[in-house]
Write an enzyme that holds these catalytic residues in place. Structure first.
Site, short mmCIF file in Angstrom:
data_model
loop_
_atom_site.label_atom_id
_atom_site.label_comp_id
_atom_site.label_asym_id
_atom_site.label_seq_id
_atom_site.Cartn_x
_atom_site.Cartn_y
_atom_site.Cartn_z
N HIS A 214 3.22 6.41 -7.13
CA HIS A 214 3.15 7.25 -8.41
C HIS A 214 4.63 8.63 -7.25
CE1 HIS A 214 0.77 9.25 -4.56
NE2 HIS A 214 -0.38 8.12 -5.36
N HIS B 241 4.60 9.08 -3.68
CA HIS B 241 5.55 8.17 -2.72
C HIS B 241 6.32 8.45 -2.72
CE1 HIS B 241 1.72 5.87 -3.89
NE2 HIS B 241 1.64 5.07 -2.59
N GLN C 231 -8.54 -3.50 5.79
CA GLN C 231 -8.46 -1.95 5.74
C GLN C 231 -9.71 -1.65 4.61
OE1 GLN C 231 -4.29 -0.53 4.89
NE2 GLN C 231 -5.55 0.85 3.85
N GLY D 50 2.04 10.29 4.25
CA GLY D 50 1.63 11.50 3.34
C GLY D 50 0.65 12.13 3.93
N LEU E 184 -2.12 13.97 -5.73
CA LEU E 184 -1.93 12.76 -5.99
C LEU E 184 -2.28 11.72 -5.30
CD1 LEU E 184 1.44 13.98 -7.68
CD2 LEU E 184 -0.49 13.64 -8.04
N SER E 185 -3.18 10.52 -6.27
CA SER E 185 -3.57 9.70 -5.62
C SER E 185 -3.14 8.18 -6.51
CB SER E 185 -4.87 9.77 -4.65
OG SER E 185 -5.46 8.62 -4.36
N ARG F 238 -5.54 6.59 -6.68
CA ARG F 238 -7.62 6.35 -6.96
C ARG F 238 -7.71 7.10 -8.30
NH1 ARG F 238 -8.31 4.48 -1.32
NH2 ARG F 238 -9.00 2.06 -1.54
#
Length: 317
Positions: free
Chosen positions: A65, A68, A92, A185, A222-223, A225
């Protein structure tokens, strides 16, 4: 614009990276020779055109997104060759977490990377990075990795550091001694601190470059998810960034002692559809409470909206 190359093994990445670094070195040398031919002295050559090519790495899990893209543009501005890795790292994710349903959009990701001018994409399969199955030896995140996200997701940061260590070493091998920077980030502030500590403790030949959080116009960080959120959940999630912004206003106007953390927690807890996991103010180097010697104070928070867990943070002092 150079062609985007997709490498799927460490060997492919190292070979293509060495080639791109060599091409960058040749371009830099040609630029210096042109300036000399124009009558400029050695001292006149601008430092922005280095003779030694540099490499920028942006590790991601894909589903790219604008956040990134901001990391990648920063790497593009600061380096001759840019590498982006896309790997959803199973180490993870804990039991019952969203590894299987984590968004995977490889074609859209590659299209975005072509538009930004990325040189190389490292797109390995799980069995490529972990050929013998789960590694028997992992990086341990220590005390810092047991706080906050580490306490909620046991083993999470061990998995993060293990794959980041591997990606840094593979890329450094391809860079063959040329300066390497890696971009992360700031939204995942604890992860950034742990990666910086690992690089320092292991004396890895890389500079870690944190990049500020990118937010939508309404303030939501922003993520990848965020794609899980319904329209109603997304609206409810805004209480997180808005609460952090209020804490920042309090900190800037009254100082650390004037921040009302309990009121901020209640603001989030009273929001419909939102469950507060934690909201604390920490020193972003130690993730312990700030002291008189702390250079910064960071409000650090995690909430759950529906089935989606969101992180955010903001400097308050």
């Amino acid at each position: 614009m150079t062609e985007l190359i997709v490498a799927r093994t460490p060997e492919e990445l190292c070979a293509h990276l060495a080639q791109r670094v060599g091409q960058a070195e040749a371009r830099n040398l040609a630029a210096v020779e042109q300036r000399r031919a124009a009558g400029q002295t050695e001292e006149d050559v601008a430092p922005e055109a280095p003779r030694v090519a540099t490499v920028g790495l942006v590790p991601t899990m894909g589903a790219l997104h604008e956040g990134h893209a901001t990391l990648i543009r920063r790497a593009r501005e600061q380096n001759d060759v840019v590498v982006v890795s896309i790997f959803v790292n199973p180490l993870q994710f804990g039991p019952g977490e969203d590894y299987d349903r984590y968004p995977r959009t490889p074609e859209a990701d590659l299209e975005l990377l072509r538009g930004i001018g990325v040189d190389l994409v490292f797109l390995p399969e799980v069995q490529t990075l972990y050929p013998g199955g789960e590694p028997l030896v992992r990086v341990t995140s220590g005390r810092l990795g047991e706080l906050f996200e580490g306490s909620r997701r046991p083993g999470h940061f061990d998995g993060v550091l293990t794959v980041v260590n591997k990606l840094l070493n593979i890329t450094a091998a391809g860079a063959s001694g040329h300066p390497l920077r890696a971009y992360f980030g700031q939204k995942d502030a604890q992860q950034v601190a742990l990666v910086q500590r690992m690089v320092a403790d292991f004396a890895l030949p890389v500079t870690i470059v944190p990049v500020a959080i990118v937010r939508d116009d309404d303030g939501l960080a922003l993520s990848s998810r965020n794609a899980y959120l319904s329209a109603e959940e997304r609206t409810a999630a805004l209480v997180l960034s808005r609460t952090l912004a209020l804490l920042r206003e309090e900190g800037l106007s009254r100082g650390y002692a004037g921040i009302d953390l309990d009121a901020a927690r209640q603001r989030i807890e009273h929001a419909d559809g939102v469950e507060l996991d934690y909201l604390e103010i920490v020193d972003p180097e130690t993730f312990e409470p700030p002291t008189e010697d702390s250079r910064r104070a960071l409000a650090l928070a995690a909430i759950r909206v529906g089935a989606t867990r969101l992180l955010d943070n903001m400097d308050v002092v």
